[in-house]
Motif scaffolding. Sequence first.
Motif, PDB file in Angstrom:
ATOM      1  N   MET A   1      45.061  46.645  42.164  1.00  0.00           N
ATOM      2  CA  MET A   1      46.078  46.807  43.090  1.00  0.00           C
ATOM      3  C   MET A   1      45.432  46.802  44.573  1.00  0.00           C
ATOM      4  O   MET A   1      44.371  46.978  45.073  1.00  0.00           O
ATOM      5  CB  MET A   1      46.870  47.749  42.944  1.00  0.00           C
ATOM      6  N   CYS A   2      46.401  46.808  45.411  1.00  0.00           N
ATOM      7  CA  CYS A   2      46.177  46.836  46.746  1.00  0.00           C
ATOM      8  C   CYS A   2      47.130  47.871  47.765  1.00  0.00           C
ATOM      9  O   CYS A   2      48.320  47.973  46.918  1.00  0.00           O
ATOM     10  CB  CYS A   2      45.966  45.548  47.517  1.00  0.00           C
ATOM     11  N   ARG A   3      47.000  47.887  48.941  1.00  0.00           N
ATOM     12  CA  ARG A   3      48.053  48.356  49.936  1.00  0.00           C
ATOM     13  C   ARG A   3      48.154  47.450  50.868  1.00  0.00           C
ATOM     14  O   ARG A   3      46.906  47.143  51.384  1.00  0.00           O
ATOM     15  CB  ARG A   3      47.855  49.875  50.068  1.00  0.00           C
ATOM     16  N   GLY A  38      46.000  51.758  39.560  1.00  0.00           N
ATOM     17  CA  GLY A  38      44.987  52.007  40.307  1.00  0.00           C
ATOM     18  C   GLY A  38      45.080  53.189  41.151  1.00  0.00           C
ATOM     19  O   GLY A  38      46.210  53.873  41.522  1.00  0.00           O
ATOM     20  N   THR A  39      44.088  53.785  41.709  1.00  0.00           N
ATOM     21  CA  THR A  39      44.104  55.045  42.780  1.00  0.00           C
ATOM     22  C   THR A  39      43.242  54.980  43.860  1.00  0.00           C
ATOM     23  O   THR A  39      43.697  55.437  44.806  1.00  0.00           O
ATOM     24  CB  THR A  39      43.253  56.235  41.755  1.00  0.00           C
ATOM     25  N   VAL A  40      42.104  54.220  43.850  1.00  0.00           N
ATOM     26  CA  VAL A  40      41.163  54.084  45.107  1.00  0.00           C
ATOM     27  C   VAL A  40      41.265  52.636  45.543  1.00  0.00           C
ATOM     28  O   VAL A  40      41.088  51.682  44.611  1.00  0.00           O
ATOM     29  CB  VAL A  40      39.939  54.720  44.793  1.00  0.00           C
ATOM     30  N   ASN A  41      41.667  52.391  46.739  1.00  0.00           N
ATOM     31  CA  ASN A  41      41.392  50.935  47.533  1.00  0.00           C
ATOM     32  C   ASN A  41      40.204  50.832  48.045  1.00  0.00           C
ATOM     33  O   ASN A  41      40.222  50.590  49.264  1.00  0.00           O
ATOM     34  CB  ASN A  41      42.585  50.600  48.116  1.00  0.00           C
ATOM     35  N   ARG A  89      41.982  46.891  49.438  1.00  0.00           N
ATOM     36  CA  ARG A  89      42.128  46.194  48.175  1.00  0.00           C
ATOM     37  C   ARG A  89      41.226  47.007  46.975  1.00  0.00           C
ATOM     38  O   ARG A  89      40.225  47.722  47.264  1.00  0.00           O
ATOM     39  CB  ARG A  89      40.881  44.859  48.373  1.00  0.00           C
ATOM     40  N   ASP A  90      42.001  46.867  46.052  1.00  0.00           N
ATOM     41  CA  ASP A  90      41.609  47.565  44.709  1.00  0.00           C
ATOM     42  C   ASP A  90      41.239  46.133  43.684  1.00  0.00           C
ATOM     43  O   ASP A  90      42.408  45.918  43.208  1.00  0.00           O
ATOM     44  CB  ASP A  90      42.440  48.487  44.118  1.00  0.00           C
ATOM     45  N   ALA A  91      40.247  45.770  43.528  1.00  0.00           N
ATOM     46  CA  ALA A  91      39.880  44.596  42.858  1.00  0.00           C
ATOM     47  C   ALA A  91      40.560  44.651  41.395  1.00  0.00           C
ATOM     48  O   ALA A  91      40.570  45.854  40.736  1.00  0.00           O
ATOM     49  CB  ALA A  91      38.483  44.147  42.866  1.00  0.00           C
ATOM     50  N   ALA A 103      42.165  40.127  51.522  1.00  0.00           N
ATOM     51  CA  ALA A 103      43.018  39.861  52.396  1.00  0.00           C
ATOM     52  C   ALA A 103      42.986  40.476  53.687  1.00  0.00           C
ATOM     53  O   ALA A 103      42.411  41.404  53.842  1.00  0.00           O
ATOM     54  CB  ALA A 103      44.392  40.211  51.889  1.00  0.00           C
ATOM     55  N   PRO A 104      43.463  39.866  54.860  1.00  0.00           N
ATOM     56  CA  PRO A 104      44.595  38.507  54.662  1.00  0.00           C
ATOM     57  C   PRO A 104      43.742  37.249  54.557  1.00  0.00           C
ATOM     58  O   PRO A 104      42.716  37.093  55.198  1.00  0.00           O
ATOM     59  CB  PRO A 104      45.211  38.669  55.854  1.00  0.00           C
ATOM     60  N   PHE A 105      44.349  36.508  53.834  1.00  0.00           N
ATOM     61  CA  PHE A 105      44.014  34.904  53.698  1.00  0.00           C
ATOM     62  C   PHE A 105      44.556  34.217  54.760  1.00  0.00           C
ATOM     63  O   PHE A 105      45.878  34.753  55.239  1.00  0.00           O
ATOM     64  CB  PHE A 105      44.180  34.597  52.400  1.00  0.00           C
ATOM     65  N   ALA A 106      44.267  33.117  55.314  1.00  0.00           N
ATOM     66  CA  ALA A 106      44.627  32.579  56.672  1.00  0.00           C
ATOM     67  C   ALA A 106      44.627  31.093  56.470  1.00  0.00           C
ATOM     68  O   ALA A 106      43.720  30.489  55.745  1.00  0.00           O
ATOM     69  CB  ALA A 106      43.839  32.957  57.649  1.00  0.00           C
TER      70      ALA A 106
END
Length: 285
Positions: A1-3, A38-41, A89-91, A103-106
């Motif tokens: 996951m991510c933020r 998830g817990t840590v990004n 990011r949390d892979a 991210a970010p992708f562009a």
Amino acid sequence: MCRHLAYVGPEEPLGRLLVAPPHGLHRQSWAPRRQRYGTVNADGFGVGWYAAGDPVPARYRRAGPIWADQSFADLARVVRTRALLAAVRDATLAGPDAEAAAAPFAAGTWLFSHNGAVAGWPGSLSGSVRSLPAEDLLTLEARNDSAFVWALVLNRLRAGHAEGRALADTVLEVASAAPASRLNLLLTDGATVAATAWGDTLWYLARPDGGTVVASEPYDDAPEWREVPDRTLLVASRAAVRLTPLRDAAPGAPPAAGDPPASSGPPAPADPFVPVPAPAEEHRP
């Protein structure tokens, strides 16, 4: 996951949006308050921003955690912008792509981020491969699910679809192939922000100064933050925020919490956009 977080509004330093708030994206890298998976990004981060007079954004991305990058601390202190998109990011799966997977992708004027995971990746989206030009597949920036989802969105944008429609149609396509996916997508062109809430949290803040923030979770405890309902498309500018429910077109996908039971009447129209009552469509103090 991510933020992740996107902003359009008056010019201000990156750090005022990402580092200074008590629960900003910087802190969310190790202490998110509303992250469901998830817990840590700490598997990478990135920020893309728009400089005055240039419609093509700049990006700064790294493979490590945001808190360990002292260069970013200096950058965030002095660089000012009227629009940005940032993510920690949390892979979902380990991979060799390093900062290319962050991210970010562009492409062109667009910046994109995906908070979530594609269930059954990569086999679940084998059918979607055929919808992409070979050049897009051969030039994927990374080999993770987020980069592939971005390729699907970008293919629609290049075909002339509006940002909101490109996100909505991509979410419905991926959810149809992989119903358990979490697909919170975030896209900006520097003037507007489009986002989807599909399986995780999404909030927005319409600031009194005309700025609009869209984020996985609030960066402070201001009462003006509003949560976006699950399975909703958000399209925001400095002037207004519009919310449009996404109709679930994925056969067999579980209903979102609070969804009404399925009707036994005739099938609904295929259009994935359902107008919401006028008072709920736009918010601006």
